[in-house]
Write an enzyme that holds these catalytic residues in place. Structure first.
Site, PDB file in Angstrom:
ATOM      1  N   THR A   1      32.818  59.465  60.868  1.00 25.62           N
ATOM      2  CA  THR A   1      33.258  58.878  62.136  1.00 25.62           C
ATOM      3  C   THR A   1      34.753  59.040  62.351  1.00 25.62           C
ATOM      4  O   THR A   1      35.209  59.191  63.486  1.00 25.62           O
ATOM      5  CB  THR A   1      32.882  57.386  62.185  1.00 25.62           C
ATOM      6  OG1 THR A   1      31.462  57.262  62.135  1.00 25.62           O
ATOM      7  CG2 THR A   1      33.388  56.716  63.449  1.00 25.62           C
TER       8      THR A   1
ATOM      9  N   SER B   1      28.397  61.289  56.823  1.00 29.43           N
ATOM     10  CA  SER B   1      28.245  61.125  55.373  1.00 29.43           C
ATOM     11  C   SER B   1      26.804  60.898  54.944  1.00 29.43           C
ATOM     12  O   SER B   1      26.492  61.017  53.756  1.00 29.43           O
ATOM     13  CB  SER B   1      29.135  59.986  54.861  1.00 29.43           C
ATOM     14  OG  SER B   1      28.738  58.737  55.383  1.00 29.43           O
TER      15      SER B   1
ATOM     16  N   THR C   1      31.705  56.482  56.709  1.00 29.40           N
ATOM     17  CA  THR C   1      31.573  55.192  56.034  1.00 29.40           C
ATOM     18  C   THR C   1      30.168  54.916  55.508  1.00 29.40           C
ATOM     19  O   THR C   1      29.997  54.066  54.638  1.00 29.40           O
ATOM     20  CB  THR C   1      31.979  54.042  56.975  1.00 29.40           C
ATOM     21  OG1 THR C   1      31.150  54.061  58.141  1.00 29.40           O
ATOM     22  CG2 THR C   1      33.437  54.157  57.371  1.00 29.40           C
ATOM     23  N   ASP C   2      29.146  55.618  56.026  1.00 34.68           N
ATOM     24  CA  ASP C   2      27.774  55.306  55.618  1.00 34.68           C
ATOM     25  C   ASP C   2      27.569  55.438  54.111  1.00 34.68           C
ATOM     26  O   ASP C   2      26.880  54.626  53.501  1.00 34.68           O
ATOM     27  CB  ASP C   2      26.776  56.200  56.357  1.00 34.68           C
ATOM     28  CG  ASP C   2      26.554  55.752  57.793  1.00 34.68           C
ATOM     29  OD1 ASP C   2      27.134  54.724  58.184  1.00 34.68           O
ATOM     30  OD2 ASP C   2      25.804  56.433  58.522  1.00 34.68           O
TER      31      ASP C   2
END
Length: 360
Positions: free
Chosen positions: A49, A96, A129-130
């Protein structure tokens, strides 16, 4: 119209560059700027992101992650050059959730080569961030250095009003360039907070303050572009180093989720499909059903499959359960990489049990 076309062409060309900083000096390799009084920081870009692009500045959900190159990200934060000399490496550029252990292993080996250079002070990894916490945990266990490694992401795409990525990136570089950050292991930085890769996790799919370290607490925070650490340099209790410098492939480890009425044969199916180890995201503090435990016991006894009992809860402690390996404080996704690395190192089930128990 022509301005839009030119912008699109520039944006498309930027995405095709494998190494996006090409300004060179006769003495300095490929730093975008060089000031002899500043430390050198290398940024490895993975996408996510923080590198996301949306057609509207108010769009924060329907965007394309991993669309903006590292050069564009750095250009958006000119103040970075006041804190360090920057070199950028575009490793990949995806959300990710698309990353694999092979991608993370490749990143690790690139970082191992970089931290071996005496003129490199620190490392920053831009990342979605995932699965950010998984990559950070892997780096913490495999890059044996006192140099700062900071993994950073964002919850809003780069095109959003009040995007959090630029400030997060600036703060990450500030931390990586600071002598105060030496000897603290791999760190996660978002929303002005600095956390240990071992204990920081994503807790909310949407909010800016999603990364938390509930029980262990944060290492520090950023105040006016200065890292303020709450404690003297230290690494997590029981941290083990795994050498992957010559590793080309990691063994498969699958995570199974605990729930009422779970199918106990899913564990056997995972092994039949090639899993060399299992992590159970158990209910509560790692509870698994009786029929499920019978299958697990068979896999351990008959096939020597290491099975780690972890917890599906946001935080907590998983003590000894049945014949498996307790994850103690590690959540399933981090325990998976610890188990993969342990199997790759050739450790026995008892050795692996000892490794997990070191942090307790």
């Amino acid at each position: 119209m022509w301005r839009s076309i030119i912008s699109f062409l520039f944006f498309s060309v930027a995405l095709c560059q494998p190494f996006l900083f090409q300004k060179r000096s006769s003495n300095i390799s490929d730093f975008i700027s060089f000031n002899a009084s500043l430390p050198n920081v290398t940024i490895f870009a993975m996408g996510g992101t923080i590198a996301g692009y949306a057609s509207s500045s108010t769009e924060t959900v329907d965007y394309a992650a991993g669309s903006v190159g590292i050069a564009t990200l750095v250009d958006a934060v000119p103040a970075i050059k006041n804190f360090s000399n920057i070199r950028g490496v575009q490793v990949t550029n995806v959300g990710s959730e698309e990353l694999t252990p092979a991608n993370v292993l490749n990143l690790t080996q690139l970082i191992l080569a970089e931290v071996a250079k005496p003129d490199v002070h620190g490392i920053v990894v831009t990342h979605g961030t995932d699965s950010l916490e998984e990559t950070a945990m892997f780096l913490d266990m495999t890059v044996n250095t006192t140099k700062p490694i900071v993994v950073v992401g964002a919850m809003r795409p780069s095109t959003a009003i009040s995007a959090d990525g630029p400030m997060n990136l600036l703060n990450a570089v500030v931390v990586a360039a600071s002598n105060r950050s030496i000897g603290r292991g791999t760190m996660i930085l978002l929303n002005d907070r600095i956390g240990s890769a071992f204990y920081t996790t994503k807790t909310n799919g949407n909010m800016l303050d999603t990364f938390k370290s509930y029980e262990a607490g944060f290492l520090g925070m950023i105040l006016d572009q200065r890292p303020h650490f709450f404690y003297s340099p230290a690494t997590p209790t029981g941290k083990v180093h795994f050498d992957v410098s010559n590793t080309t492939e990691l063994p498969a480890v699958e995570i199974l989720y605990g729930y009422q009425g779970l199918n106990p044969n899913l564990a056997k199916a995972a092994v039949d499909l090639g899993a060399k180890g299992l992590v159970l995201a158990g209910m509560g503090a790692a509870s698994w059903t009786d029929p499920g435990n019978e299958v697990i016991d068979g896999l351990i006894s008959n096939q020597s499959i290491p099975v780690v009992y972890s917890h599906r809860t946001m935080d907590g402690f998983s003590d000894y359960y049945y014949n498996g390996i307790p994850s103690y404080f590690q959540n399933p996704q981090k325990a998976r990489y610890m188990l993969m690395l342990s199997i790759n190192a050739g450790y026995s089930i008892q050795n692996i049990t000892d490794i997990f128990s070191l942090e307790y």
